[in-house]
Design an enzyme around this catalytic site. Structure first.
Site, mmCIF file in Angstrom:
data_model
loop_
_atom_site.group_PDB
_atom_site.id
_atom_site.type_symbol
_atom_site.label_atom_id
_atom_site.label_comp_id
_atom_site.label_asym_id
_atom_site.label_seq_id
_atom_site.Cartn_x
_atom_site.Cartn_y
_atom_site.Cartn_z
ATOM 1 N N HIS A 147 0.829 -1.195 0.000
ATOM 2 C CA HIS A 147 0.000 0.000 0.000
ATOM 3 C C HIS A 147 0.867 1.250 0.000
ATOM 4 C CE1 HIS A 147 -3.070 2.868 1.572
ATOM 5 N NE2 HIS A 147 -3.699 2.300 0.578
ATOM 6 N N HIS B 278 -4.287 6.402 -5.616
ATOM 7 C CA HIS B 278 -5.359 7.178 -4.985
ATOM 8 C C HIS B 278 -5.746 8.365 -5.864
ATOM 9 C CE1 HIS B 278 -3.965 5.239 -1.167
ATOM 10 N NE2 HIS B 278 -5.247 4.960 -1.207
ATOM 11 N N HIS C 71 -7.382 -1.478 -4.939
ATOM 12 C CA HIS C 71 -7.643 -1.987 -3.583
ATOM 13 C C HIS C 71 -8.361 -3.329 -3.621
ATOM 14 C CE1 HIS C 71 -6.621 2.197 -2.706
ATOM 15 N NE2 HIS C 71 -6.242 1.762 -1.532
ATOM 16 N N HIS D 202 -14.249 7.150 2.817
ATOM 17 C CA HIS D 202 -12.954 6.463 2.823
ATOM 18 C C HIS D 202 -11.839 7.262 3.497
ATOM 19 C CE1 HIS D 202 -8.961 5.687 1.057
ATOM 20 N NE2 HIS D 202 -9.232 4.496 1.559
ATOM 21 N N HIS E 204 -10.131 7.042 7.457
ATOM 22 C CA HIS E 204 -8.688 6.871 7.712
ATOM 23 C C HIS E 204 -8.256 7.869 8.797
ATOM 24 C CE1 HIS E 204 -6.716 3.958 5.013
ATOM 25 N NE2 HIS E 204 -7.704 4.199 4.170
ATOM 26 N N PHE F 176 -1.442 7.312 4.171
ATOM 27 C CA PHE F 176 -1.466 6.105 3.357
ATOM 28 C C PHE F 176 -0.180 5.283 3.451
ATOM 29 C CE2 PHE F 176 -4.754 8.531 0.765
ATOM 30 C CZ PHE F 176 -5.789 7.946 1.462
ATOM 31 N N HIS G 77 -11.454 -1.634 3.821
ATOM 32 C CA HIS G 77 -11.433 -1.773 2.360
ATOM 33 C C HIS G 77 -12.358 -2.856 1.838
ATOM 34 C CE1 HIS G 77 -9.176 1.389 0.634
ATOM 35 N NE2 HIS G 77 -8.542 1.449 1.793
HETATM 36 CU CU1 C2O Z 1 -5.211 3.063 -0.351
HETATM 37 CU CU2 C2O Z 1 -7.824 3.235 2.349
HETATM 38 O O1 C2O Z 1 -6.399 3.554 1.117
#
Ligand code: C2O
Length: 349
Positions: free
Chosen positions: A92, A113, A122, A246, A250, A267, A280
């Site tokens: 990631h 992203h 993802h 999303h 985070h 990230f 995810h």
């Molecule tokens: Cu690549 Cu939830 O992020």
């Protein structure tokens, strides 16, 4: 013939990258400079059982024990092993910080992203992650749970993530957001951001979901993110759900004591937190929900998207080249989501 401008990484060109504007990180895999033989992706062969992803708040104890065991084994694998939890997390980091150059375009990073690669990349990542977990415990029906933060009964963090004696626990989180606190799907760290009771928050969340999934997502790019082609520069526009819930979740999950609310808050570090995968899994489910709401009429058909490709190690330690077009039918990929209601569908603000 039109030249393809599908995106893909040059796997032998990886370098330091920025995890935060003020933080240089290095997440390249060991030995990346040597090219490694790969195989093209193939769909899993039936008769392996369908993996049914279940909502995290409805899991029974025996499943949690099983998942905990698989995750503990994964965490104990050495860093050299690409199936190890640490290496899964680095995947990631590599693709969210632009550590790889694009194939045939040196100095142009690959970034997944804030582009139309967000959902498919993802999906690929957790697809392989799920298969590796299953193979570590010899269970080919193992399916990742999803944290259904879009339905009221599941808006707080699932309990097993806050069990200190499990592999799911993670210290770099905001402890003030532990259950029974309801997640704030449109969270910001702004000082004036309203502090709501759980009941108020649930209502705000449902209306917000309607906007992100329905009224604000009636065109392909609005939901999927911007068109991103090889050597075009970074298009840099999120889809509705990518932006929030999303990104916002985070931030909500990561520790307020760290400068970028790491680990989930940035990230480069996010996938070190086991909750990343349940988050995810829900994002993946909502992509399917959006496709269904629109009868698949808004699906992208552009070959540059369909042919964009990545590489992942599978459960047998084979390096696999996989394209976006390979991951558009989850039935063929061998998994499904247990049905849950979508109460936000009738919460038009
Ligand atoms: Cu690549 Cu939830 O992020």
């Amino acid at each position: 013939t039109v030249e393809s401008r599908a995106i893909g990484p040059n796997m032998t060109a990886c370098h330091h990258s920025y995890g935060r504007p003020d933080l240089l990180v290095y997440c390249c895999p060991p030995g990346f400079e040597k090219s490694v033989p790969f195989v093209d992706f193939e769909l899993p062969e039936p008769p392996s059982p369908v993996k049914v992803r279940r909502p995290a708040h409805l899991l029974d104890e025996s499943f949690i024990v099983k998942y905990n065991k698989a995750l503990s084994i994964m965490k104990s694998l050495p860093y050299d092993d690409p199936r190890s939890f640490a290496r899964q997390a680095e995947l990631h980091c590599q693709f969210c910080t632009g550590a790889y150059e694009q194939l045939n375009y040196s100095d142009t990073p690959v970034n997944i992203h804030r582009t139309w690669l967000f959902f498919p990349w993802h999906r690929m990542m957790i697809y392989f992650h799920e298969r590796i977990l299953g193979s570590l415990i010899g269970d080919d029906s193992f399916a990742l749970p999803f944290w259904a933060w879009d339905i009221p009964e599941s808006m707080p963090m699932p309990d097993y993530y806050v069990d200190e004696n499990s592999a799911f626990f993670h210290t770099e989180r905001d402890f003030s957001h532990f259950p029974p606190r309801v997640a704030d799907l449109d969270y910001t760290t702004d000082q004036n951001h309203p502090h709501r009771s759980n009941d108020e928050q649930i209502d705000v969340n449902l209306k917000f979901m309607y906007t992100q999934m329905v009224s604000g997502a009636r065109k392909t790019e609005l939901f999927m993110g911007c068109t991103y082609r090889a050597n075009d520069g970074y298009c840099d526009t999120t889809g509705t759900v990518e932006h929030a819930p999303h990104n916002t979740l985070h931030t909500w999950l990561g520790s307020s004591l760290n400068p970028g609310r790491e680990d989930m808050g940035k990230f480069y570090s996010a996938a070190k937190d086991p909750i990343f995968y349940a988050h995810h899994s829900n994002i993946d489910r909502l992509w399917e929900a959006w496709r269904k709401i629109n009868n698949r009429r808004l699906d992208i058909t552009d070959p540059d998207w369909l042919d964009s490709f990545f590489f992942f190690y599978d459960e047998n330690l084979k390096l696999v080249k996989i394209k976006v077009r390979d991951v558009l039918d989850i039935t063929k990929l061998g998994y499904s989501f247990e049905e849950v209601d979508h109460p936000w569908l009738n919460h038009r603000p």
